[in-house]
Design a protein around this motif. Structure first.
Motif, mmCIF file in Angstrom:
data_model
loop_
_atom_site.group_PDB
_atom_site.id
_atom_site.type_symbol
_atom_site.label_atom_id
_atom_site.label_comp_id
_atom_site.label_asym_id
_atom_site.label_seq_id
_atom_site.Cartn_x
_atom_site.Cartn_y
_atom_site.Cartn_z
ATOM 1 N N ASN A 32 -27.344 -7.169 -12.414
ATOM 2 C CA ASN A 32 -28.319 -6.188 -12.409
ATOM 3 C C ASN A 32 -28.376 -5.172 -13.561
ATOM 4 O OD1 ASN A 32 -29.602 -7.234 -9.978
ATOM 5 N ND2 ASN A 32 -28.183 -5.961 -8.633
ATOM 6 N N GLU A 33 -27.301 -4.813 -13.982
ATOM 7 C CA GLU A 33 -26.933 -3.755 -15.002
ATOM 8 C C GLU A 33 -27.345 -4.559 -16.392
ATOM 9 O OE1 GLU A 33 -23.020 -2.372 -14.862
ATOM 10 O OE2 GLU A 33 -23.276 -1.138 -12.931
ATOM 11 N N VAL A 34 -26.958 -5.875 -16.450
ATOM 12 C CA VAL A 34 -27.111 -6.637 -17.607
ATOM 13 C C VAL A 34 -28.641 -6.671 -17.720
ATOM 14 C CG1 VAL A 34 -26.776 -8.820 -18.958
ATOM 15 C CG2 VAL A 34 -24.735 -7.538 -17.783
ATOM 16 N N LEU A 35 -29.249 -7.223 -16.613
ATOM 17 C CA LEU A 35 -30.686 -7.369 -16.668
ATOM 18 C C LEU A 35 -31.584 -6.207 -16.936
ATOM 19 C CD1 LEU A 35 -31.272 -9.867 -13.556
ATOM 20 C CD2 LEU A 35 -31.458 -10.391 -16.228
ATOM 21 N N PHE A 36 -31.104 -5.209 -16.352
ATOM 22 C CA PHE A 36 -31.785 -3.886 -16.901
ATOM 23 C C PHE A 36 -31.683 -3.472 -18.438
ATOM 24 C CE2 PHE A 36 -31.593 0.834 -17.363
ATOM 25 C CZ PHE A 36 -33.116 1.155 -16.973
ATOM 26 N N ALA A 37 -30.333 -3.559 -18.699
ATOM 27 C CA ALA A 37 -30.157 -3.371 -20.237
ATOM 28 C C ALA A 37 -30.986 -4.250 -21.025
ATOM 29 C CB ALA A 37 -28.828 -3.136 -20.510
ATOM 30 N N ARG A 38 -30.953 -5.571 -20.689
ATOM 31 C CA ARG A 38 -31.757 -6.384 -21.430
ATOM 32 C C ARG A 38 -33.139 -6.289 -21.622
ATOM 33 N NH1 ARG A 38 -30.681 -12.762 -19.987
ATOM 34 N NH2 ARG A 38 -32.064 -12.018 -18.248
ATOM 35 N N TRP A 39 -33.759 -5.838 -20.428
ATOM 36 C CA TRP A 39 -35.122 -6.099 -20.415
ATOM 37 C C TRP A 39 -35.632 -4.550 -20.949
ATOM 38 C CZ3 TRP A 39 -38.387 -9.684 -20.006
ATOM 39 C CH2 TRP A 39 -38.012 -11.005 -19.302
ATOM 40 N N LEU A 40 -34.713 -3.592 -21.009
ATOM 41 C CA LEU A 40 -35.128 -2.264 -21.482
ATOM 42 C C LEU A 40 -34.991 -2.567 -23.103
ATOM 43 C CD1 LEU A 40 -35.503 0.825 -21.486
ATOM 44 C CD2 LEU A 40 -32.940 1.205 -21.475
ATOM 45 N N LEU A 94 -27.059 -9.717 -24.837
ATOM 46 C CA LEU A 94 -27.018 -10.107 -23.403
ATOM 47 C C LEU A 94 -27.742 -11.083 -23.143
ATOM 48 C CD1 LEU A 94 -28.031 -6.133 -22.746
ATOM 49 C CD2 LEU A 94 -25.607 -7.306 -22.272
ATOM 50 N N SER A 95 -28.900 -11.817 -23.818
ATOM 51 C CA SER A 95 -29.423 -13.181 -23.316
ATOM 52 C C SER A 95 -28.520 -14.165 -23.304
ATOM 53 C CB SER A 95 -30.599 -13.273 -24.209
ATOM 54 O OG SER A 95 -31.485 -12.103 -24.118
ATOM 55 N N ALA A 96 -27.279 -13.981 -24.240
ATOM 56 C CA ALA A 96 -26.413 -14.957 -24.502
ATOM 57 C C ALA A 96 -25.298 -15.235 -23.517
ATOM 58 C CB ALA A 96 -25.913 -14.857 -25.889
#
Length: 200
Positions: free
Chosen positions: A158-166, A37-39
């Protein structure tokens, strides 16, 4: 009596192993997910990073039904089936997308009736070497006509950020717990060795 105690202790030890195995498994899932997800390039979350392919007509062409292994073993098929319909572009461009259905009968009905839908298609302008098995959902977007594309991308971001930080948070907690347990074991080993050295 000792044999009975050993037999009683074995199920308990197995039961205690399960959470540890699950924790390791989740770590093996979340850490690669966070990296992937960071990529994702930031430009993929802006409307300017996509080319407008216009509205295309798609027809319901095939029902895809998948049952997980766990459901097959437990025979609880109803809750674990993934019913999706593959919609293919009528113009022969090869474009297609999948839509999930709540019941198989509805999916089969739409395929049998050759139901058609309109989608506004956008494709990323920046070519990349990222594997399609994970990034395909970002590279081509199929949006219902009239939907604001940037708002759609903002929701996706927003969904990607949430999944990445989780994923990162779980990975950090897992590593911290492993290090703390290792430190506690070393401390207990030092105490035990010091106690043994004081014995006559």
């Amino acid at each position: 009596m000792k044999l009975y105690d050993a037999a009683q202790a074995e199920p308990k030890s197995r039961f205690m192993i399960l959470p540890a195995v699950m924790a390791v498994f989740l770590y093996g899932v979340f850490l690669p997910l966070a990296i992937l997800l960071s990529a994702v390039p930031d430009v993929w979350f802006t409307a300017g990073g996509y080319g407008d392919l216009g509205e295309r007509e798609f027809v319901a062409s095939q029902v895809s039904l998948r049952v997980s292994r766990s459901a097959a073993k437990s025979r609880r098929y109803g809750a674990a089936r993934e019913r999706t319909v593959i919609y293919r572009a009528i113009d022969g461009s090869g474009l297609e997308f999948k839509t999930q259905y709540p019941a198989q009968v509805f999916a089969e009905r739409d395929v049998e009736n050759r139901v058609t839908v309109l989608r506004h298609v956008y494709a990323v302008l920046e070519q990349s070497s990222y594997p399609n098995f994970f990034f395909h959902q970002f590279k081509i977007q199929f949006i219902p006509p009239g939907t604001d594309f940037q708002s759609h991308l903002d929701t996706l971001h927003n969904e990607v950020l949430f999944a990445r930080w989780l994923s990162l948070a779980y990975s950090a907690v897992y590593v911290a717990v492993v290090l703390l347990r290792r430190r506690a074991r070393k401390k207990r080993a030092l105490i035990s060795s010091s106690q043994d050295s004081t014995l006559p």
